[in-house]
Enzyme design. Structure first.
Site, PDB file in Angstrom:
ATOM      1  N   LYS A 111       0.761  -1.720   0.037  1.00 15.64           N
ATOM      2  CA  LYS A 111      -0.162  -0.275   0.221  1.00 15.64           C
ATOM      3  C   LYS A 111       0.574   1.142  -0.131  1.00 15.64           C
ATOM      4  O   LYS A 111       0.346   2.099  -1.119  1.00 15.64           O
ATOM      5  CB  LYS A 111      -0.690   0.013   1.232  1.00 15.64           C
ATOM      6  CG  LYS A 111      -2.643  -1.134   0.973  1.00 15.64           C
ATOM      7  CD  LYS A 111      -2.858  -1.028   2.322  1.00 15.64           C
ATOM      8  CE  LYS A 111      -4.176  -2.521   2.092  1.00 15.64           C
ATOM      9  NZ  LYS A 111      -4.549  -2.791   4.300  1.00 15.64           N
ATOM     10  N   GLN A 155      -4.417  -1.246   9.789  1.00 12.21           N
ATOM     11  CA  GLN A 155      -4.107  -3.145   9.098  1.00 12.21           C
ATOM     12  C   GLN A 155      -5.038  -4.017   9.549  1.00 12.21           C
ATOM     13  O   GLN A 155      -4.524  -3.966  10.855  1.00 12.21           O
ATOM     14  CB  GLN A 155      -2.844  -3.671   8.877  1.00 12.21           C
ATOM     15  CG  GLN A 155      -2.351  -4.307   7.775  1.00 12.21           C
ATOM     16  CD  GLN A 155      -3.513  -4.549   6.815  1.00 12.21           C
ATOM     17  OE1 GLN A 155      -3.378  -3.662   6.179  1.00 12.21           O
ATOM     18  NE2 GLN A 155      -3.993  -5.829   6.053  1.00 12.21           N
ATOM     19  N   ASP A 178     -10.919   3.115   3.995  1.00 12.80           N
ATOM     20  CA  ASP A 178     -11.515   1.783   4.436  1.00 12.80           C
ATOM     21  C   ASP A 178     -12.623   1.490   4.652  1.00 12.80           C
ATOM     22  O   ASP A 178     -13.314   0.171   3.894  1.00 12.80           O
ATOM     23  CB  ASP A 178     -10.677   0.745   5.514  1.00 12.80           C
ATOM     24  CG  ASP A 178      -9.607  -0.057   5.481  1.00 12.80           C
ATOM     25  OD1 ASP A 178      -9.636  -0.213   4.648  1.00 12.80           O
ATOM     26  OD2 ASP A 178      -8.953  -0.280   6.432  1.00 12.80           O
TER      27      ASP A 178
HETATM   28  N1  GUN Z   1      -6.661  -6.798   6.362  1.00  8.35           N
HETATM   29  C1  GUN Z   1      -7.427  -7.774   5.015  1.00  8.35           C
HETATM   30  N2  GUN Z   1      -7.331  -6.835   3.876  1.00  8.35           N
HETATM   31  C2  GUN Z   1      -7.711  -5.672   4.838  1.00  8.35           C
HETATM   32  C3  GUN Z   1      -8.175  -4.147   4.323  1.00  8.35           C
HETATM   33  O1  GUN Z   1      -8.688  -3.876   3.649  1.00  8.35           O
HETATM   34  N3  GUN Z   1      -8.075  -3.430   5.050  1.00  8.35           N
HETATM   35  C4  GUN Z   1      -7.651  -3.063   6.628  1.00  8.35           C
HETATM   36  N4  GUN Z   1      -7.525  -2.800   6.898  1.00  8.35           N
HETATM   37  N5  GUN Z   1      -7.057  -4.488   6.495  1.00  8.35           N
HETATM   38  C5  GUN Z   1      -7.856  -5.518   5.863  1.00  8.35           C
END
Ligand code: GUN
Length: 351
Positions: A111, A155, A178
């Site tokens: 990311k 995350q 998110d």
């Molecule tokens: N863990 C797995 N997919 C995601 C996501 O799209 N966002 C976040 N914050 N954590 C994740």
């Protein structure tokens, strides 16, 4: 002989390439005849393509998330440069990583790299596995108040001693890129309400279907898995697109039978190769969210990634399928970048 055809979305056709049509499942009403039913080949097609029309089985079309994501990222790069020049605004994303999970660290790294590649500023906080909830909340509060931050991502999953409800509630909804804040999810669930952000993975799945002109309205869609991150929001999004949605999960009695009715499957079960041929209706469109490591002694790493859907079997039956890797994964990242840019534009009123 099975021929694997790689289909590109409409905007990605190289020069000098034309499309030949083949018949499709009557289950699919193709809105744009240039697409879902088409075969891409050269003006003078090589002989093996010709045999594809003359009885050789043609494999499902590949929904190329990598290519679509690249297109989205290219457009975002231009847009971010315009925002910088015209409004002196640079979008910023803050990422909080707790603990030492290798998969989470890799996702966060991807990311951050993606942000850099399009011109988004990224800010990272890494906290120890045993950190206190208050420490995470302190960083969220700081990012909520920081005008250079337009998106905040914690995350997931978090260590088990952390109450993730408290964490997700603390992100201000205007920066909730998110889309996990209960207010955003609640709005997603209600007709006539608009969430400020839609969760990135389900949004990426729908965007991929849209780019390939797969008609969703009125179709039977099955979502496998009911997680807050993917399954639940994916089912809400499909409903908003007027699909008839069934959610299949670990307690469902007859998942195979139910899934076999689906025109569209979104699988987010986290079980390698769980969806085999007998689960799939001929002509279905398959979106595989699973990224599961399986042992592979031929791979230098000793493992490789596979989806929830058994690709080798599915590609002989389906109309279209996402590969793993290179399908949904890159779309998730592209949607995160898009949500961050949307947030910066909304906050600074730059249009
Ligand atoms: N863990 C797995 N997919 C995601 C996501 O799209 N966002 C976040 N914050 N954590 C994740």
């Amino acid at each position: 002989m099975m021929i694997q055809l790689r289909f590109l979305p409409l905007n990605k056709l190289p020069n000098g390439v034309v499309r030949f049509h083949r018949s499709v499942s009557p289950n699919f009403q193709v809105q744009n005849p240039n697409f879902a039913t088409t075969l891409i080949t050269r003006v003078s097609p090589p002989s093996h393509y010709t045999t594809a029309f003359m009885g050789t089985k043609v494999s499902a079309m590949v929904l190329d998330g990598k290519s679509v994501a690249e297109d989205i990222r290219d457009k975002l790069t231009i847009e971010i440069s315009r925002m910088k020049n015209k409004f002196s605004v640079v979008p910023g994303l803050a990422v909080i990583l707790v603990g030492e999970r290798k998969d989470s660290a890799t996702y966060v790294e991807n990311k951050k790299e993606a942000c850099e590649s399009v011109g988004i500023n990224s800010y990272e906080v890494c906290l120890r596995q045993d950190c206190r909830e208050e420490e995470i909340l302190k960083h969220i509060s700081r990012f909520n108040d920081d005008p250079s931050v337009h998106g905040i991502l914690v995350q997931l999953p978090l260590p088990s001693h952390i109450n993730d409800r408290n964490i997700l509630n603390a992100v201000c909804i205007e920066k909730d890129v998110d889309g996990f804040h209960p207010l955003n999810i609640g709005r997603l669930a209600m007709s006539g309400r608009e969430p400020l952000f839609v969760p990135c993975t389900p949004k990426g799945c729908i965007e991929l279907l849209r780019r390939y002109n797969v008609n969703i309205k009125g179709k039977n869609a099955v979502v496998i898995g009911r997680s807050n991150i993917v399954g639940m929001p994916a089912s809400l999004l499909l409903q908003r697109e007027d699909a008839a949605v069934t959610v299949v999960h670990s307690r469902t009695k007859n998942p195979e039978e139910i899934t076999r009715q689906a025109d569209i499957i979104i699988s987010a079960a986290g079980k390698p190769n769980m969806v085999t041929a007998s689960w799939i209706k001929p002509g279905a469109v398959l979106i595989d969210v699973g990224i599961n490591p399986v042992e592979d002694s031929t791979d230098p790493r000793g493992y490789r990634m596979v989806g929830d859907i058994c690709y080798e079997e599915a590609c002989k039956i389906a109309l279209a399928i996402t590969p793993v890797p290179g399908g949904v994964g890159p779309m998730t990242v592209a949607m995160l970048l898009l949500n961050t840019v949307t947030s910066a534009k909304r906050i600074h009123k730059c249009n």
